[in-house]
Design a protein around this motif. Structure first.
Motif, PDB file in Angstrom:
ATOM      1  N   GLN A 158      -6.542 -62.595  47.868  1.00  0.00           N
ATOM      2  CA  GLN A 158      -6.698 -63.360  48.834  1.00  0.00           C
ATOM      3  C   GLN A 158      -6.502 -62.838  50.396  1.00  0.00           C
ATOM      4  N   SER A 159      -7.093 -63.464  51.180  1.00  0.00           N
ATOM      5  CA  SER A 159      -7.292 -63.035  52.282  1.00  0.00           C
ATOM      6  C   SER A 159      -5.966 -63.541  53.447  1.00  0.00           C
ATOM      7  N   GLY A 160      -5.582 -64.783  53.168  1.00  0.00           N
ATOM      8  CA  GLY A 160      -4.676 -65.543  53.957  1.00  0.00           C
ATOM      9  C   GLY A 160      -5.345 -66.523  54.721  1.00  0.00           C
ATOM     10  N   ARG A 161      -6.650 -66.853  54.681  1.00  0.00           N
ATOM     11  CA  ARG A 161      -7.294 -67.735  55.333  1.00  0.00           C
ATOM     12  C   ARG A 161      -7.205 -69.114  54.724  1.00  0.00           C
ATOM     13  N   HIS A 162      -7.014 -68.998  53.474  1.00  0.00           N
ATOM     14  CA  HIS A 162      -6.983 -70.594  52.753  1.00  0.00           C
ATOM     15  C   HIS A 162      -5.421 -70.781  52.671  1.00  0.00           C
ATOM     16  N   ASP A 163      -4.965 -72.034  52.970  1.00  0.00           N
ATOM     17  CA  ASP A 163      -3.360 -72.384  52.700  1.00  0.00           C
ATOM     18  C   ASP A 163      -3.182 -72.844  51.208  1.00  0.00           C
ATOM     19  N   ALA A 164      -2.043 -73.082  50.933  1.00  0.00           N
ATOM     20  CA  ALA A 164      -1.650 -73.483  49.473  1.00  0.00           C
ATOM     21  C   ALA A 164      -2.190 -74.743  49.027  1.00  0.00           C
ATOM     22  N   ARG A 165      -2.527 -75.788  49.950  1.00  0.00           N
ATOM     23  CA  ARG A 165      -3.254 -77.088  49.707  1.00  0.00           C
ATOM     24  C   ARG A 165      -4.577 -76.842  49.119  1.00  0.00           C
ATOM     25  N   PHE A 166      -5.346 -75.718  49.785  1.00  0.00           N
ATOM     26  CA  PHE A 166      -6.692 -75.488  49.187  1.00  0.00           C
ATOM     27  C   PHE A 166      -6.834 -74.931  47.751  1.00  0.00           C
ATOM     28  N   TYR A 167      -5.724 -74.190  47.581  1.00  0.00           N
ATOM     29  CA  TYR A 167      -5.615 -73.589  45.912  1.00  0.00           C
ATOM     30  C   TYR A 167      -5.307 -74.426  45.149  1.00  0.00           C
ATOM     31  N   ARG A 168      -4.334 -75.414  45.665  1.00  0.00           N
ATOM     32  CA  ARG A 168      -4.028 -76.640  44.594  1.00  0.00           C
ATOM     33  C   ARG A 168      -5.249 -77.554  44.323  1.00  0.00           C
ATOM     34  N   SER A 169      -6.014 -77.644  45.264  1.00  0.00           N
ATOM     35  CA  SER A 169      -6.963 -78.439  45.410  1.00  0.00           C
ATOM     36  C   SER A 169      -7.913 -77.837  44.089  1.00  0.00           C
ATOM     37  N   LEU A 170      -8.283 -76.667  44.549  1.00  0.00           N
ATOM     38  CA  LEU A 170      -8.991 -75.722  43.671  1.00  0.00           C
ATOM     39  C   LEU A 170      -8.679 -75.793  42.080  1.00  0.00           C
ATOM     40  N   TRP A 171      -7.311 -75.829  41.884  1.00  0.00           N
ATOM     41  CA  TRP A 171      -7.084 -75.551  40.517  1.00  0.00           C
ATOM     42  C   TRP A 171      -7.112 -77.123  39.789  1.00  0.00           C
ATOM     43  N   ALA A 172      -6.712 -77.955  40.837  1.00  0.00           N
ATOM     44  CA  ALA A 172      -6.975 -79.252  40.288  1.00  0.00           C
ATOM     45  C   ALA A 172      -8.455 -79.732  39.637  1.00  0.00           C
ATOM     46  N   GLY A 173      -9.422 -79.319  40.589  1.00  0.00           N
ATOM     47  CA  GLY A 173     -10.664 -79.489  40.230  1.00  0.00           C
ATOM     48  C   GLY A 173     -10.994 -78.644  39.068  1.00  0.00           C
ATOM     49  N   LEU A 174     -10.502 -77.483  38.917  1.00  0.00           N
ATOM     50  CA  LEU A 174     -11.021 -76.487  37.496  1.00  0.00           C
ATOM     51  C   LEU A 174     -10.494 -77.159  36.268  1.00  0.00           C
ATOM     52  N   LEU A 175      -9.129 -77.540  36.510  1.00  0.00           N
ATOM     53  CA  LEU A 175      -8.228 -78.375  35.367  1.00  0.00           C
ATOM     54  C   LEU A 175      -8.904 -79.699  34.991  1.00  0.00           C
ATOM     55  N   ARG A 176      -9.591 -80.319  35.887  1.00  0.00           N
ATOM     56  CA  ARG A 176      -9.983 -81.631  35.605  1.00  0.00           C
ATOM     57  C   ARG A 176     -11.544 -81.537  35.126  1.00  0.00           C
ATOM     58  N   ASP A 177     -12.131 -80.724  35.864  1.00  0.00           N
ATOM     59  CA  ASP A 177     -13.652 -80.796  35.353  1.00  0.00           C
ATOM     60  C   ASP A 177     -13.997 -79.693  34.506  1.00  0.00           C
ATOM     61  N   GLY A 178     -13.267 -78.621  34.494  1.00  0.00           N
ATOM     62  CA  GLY A 178     -13.483 -77.160  33.802  1.00  0.00           C
ATOM     63  C   GLY A 178     -14.306 -76.368  34.382  1.00  0.00           C
ATOM     64  N   HIS A 179     -14.618 -76.640  35.819  1.00  0.00           N
ATOM     65  CA  HIS A 179     -15.123 -75.530  36.662  1.00  0.00           C
ATOM     66  C   HIS A 179     -15.134 -75.944  38.111  1.00  0.00           C
ATOM     67  N   TRP A 180     -14.982 -74.954  39.017  1.00  0.00           N
ATOM     68  CA  TRP A 180     -15.205 -75.205  40.310  1.00  0.00           C
ATOM     69  C   TRP A 180     -15.996 -74.226  41.302  1.00  0.00           C
ATOM     70  N   GLU A 181     -16.583 -74.793  42.148  1.00  0.00           N
ATOM     71  CA  GLU A 181     -17.613 -73.960  43.024  1.00  0.00           C
ATOM     72  C   GLU A 181     -17.397 -74.426  44.557  1.00  0.00           C
TER      73      GLU A 181
END
Length: 375
Positions: free
Chosen positions: A195-218
């Motif tokens: 992690q570079s620190g350029r993304h906040d915690a909300r960004f990673y929460r959104s990433l994981w929410a999409g990954l768990l919901r759809d099975g993939h993230w891009e």
């Protein structure tokens, strides 16, 4: 029939070789079912020709046949590279004397069936070889899949495989080349070390929410190399599931797009500079034209005819339209680089404006418009 993984089992072919047609019919009736196809041949030569075209799980060969007996057929079958491993079961009415058995095994037989044929014994022996054939095919498919996976794994894109808890299990060479981390430095660790620190915690929460919901993230992801330099990659993360739909692993595939982003930013800067210069030049030309026509109208007003004053008005109008046209071209050049604002356009009003302009230029012109309702 289904395999242990739930897929349809391939149909296995069983070859029966006997010079007596009645024996072939009996064997075919005892063996044929939905997952087994019975092929028949009435001579050794016919069997050899058939084996050039068909893949067979096991061959049941009568020992005593004219021209080419079962022993000779077995020898020729096993001399061929394509059929060298074909299991051959000899079918014979001879007594179980040791000399015949030894000769049969020397010829390449894996088993014997003695006439009269016991249907249960026949079915049991054939089932064993059919299952062995299916397992060999499955193993060959798995080996090929592993070979292709190994080729795909060594791509120019960075690949990271983690367990369900996020611990890194495997990375490829491109990962090391892009991040600077050798595999030994990251095994067992979490990918968050990048992690570079350029993304906040909300960004990673959104990433994981999409990954768990759809099975993939891009999407784009800013990370940091081992040397502390930030880079941006286009990342695809996929959840790998087992037969019960449980997530077992995560696979991340990333492409370093830092240089592409830098080139895109430079191109945007150049476009902005060019647009500014065009706008400045257009404004200067419009001001010069307006000043000239105003000066001409003021100093030569008494000597200008009505047509002359009309021409001056047309020059001013053309200058304004040229400025609007250049503004429109600049806006058009931004399509694809800036968001497009969609607005409703009154095409009827636009057509009337064009007609009025043409009539002003040529009063004798006749313009007829047919506008569809609602336009």
């Amino acid at each position: 029939m289904l395999t242990p993984t739930g897929t349809q089992a391939p149909i296995a072919s069983v070859l029966v070789v006997d010079d007596v047609p009645a024996n072939l019919l009996v064997m075919q009736g005892l063996l044929e079912r939905s997952d087994v196809r019975v092929l028949t041949a009435q001579s050794g030569r016919e069997a050899l020709e058939l084996l050039l075209r068909e893949e067979v799980a096991v061959a049941l060969v009568d020992v005593h046949m004219p021209e080419m007996d079962g022993f000779e057929l077995a020898r020729r079958v096993h001399d061929r590279a394509a059929t060298r491993d074909l299991p051959i079961v000899f079918v014979t009415a001879a007594e179980r004397d040791s000399r015949s058995l030894v000769r049969g095994y020397d010829a390449g037989a894996v088993d014997f069936l003695f006439k009269p044929i016991d249907a249960t014994v026949l079915s049991g022996k054939v089932d064993v070889f059919v299952q062995l054939w299916r397992h060999r095919r499955l193993l060959a498919a798995q080996v090929e899949a592993m070979r292709l996976a190994a080729i795909a794994f060594e791509t120019h894109e960075a690949i990271v495989i983690t367990d369900v808890a996020g611990r890194i299990l495997k990375v490829n060479r491109a990962f090391t080349e892009i991040t600077g981390y050798p595999e030994a430095d990251v095994l067992g660790r979490n990918p968050r070390l990048l992690q570079s620190g350029r993304h906040d915690a909300r960004f990673y929460r959104s990433l994981w929410a999409g990954l768990l919901r759809d099975g993939h993230w891009e999407g784009e992801l800013w990370n940091r190399r081992k040397d502390g330099v930030d880079y941006v990659e286009w990342k695809r993360i996929t959840a790998v599931k087992d037969e019960a739909a449980r997530v077992t692993h995560y696979v991340g595939v990333g492409m370093d797009i830092t240089e592409r982003r830098r080139a895109e930013d430079e191109l945007r800067r150049m476009h902005a500079t060019l647009e500014r210069r065009v706008e400045e030049r257009t404004a200067a030309l419009q001001a010069a034209n307006d000043g000239f026509t105003q000066l001409l109208a003021a100093e030569e007003a008494e000597r200008l005819s009505a047509d002359g004053h009309g021409y001056l008005q047309r020059v001013r109008g053309a200058t304004a339209r040229m400025s609007a046209l250049i503004d429109g071209l600049l806006t058009l050049s931004n399509i694809g680089r800036t968001p497009v604002n969609r607005v409703d356009v009154d095409l009827s009003a636009l057509a009337r404006d064009v007609a009025a302009e043409r009539l002003a230029a040529d009063a004798g012109r006749r313009i007829v418009m047919n506008v569809a309702p609602g336009m």
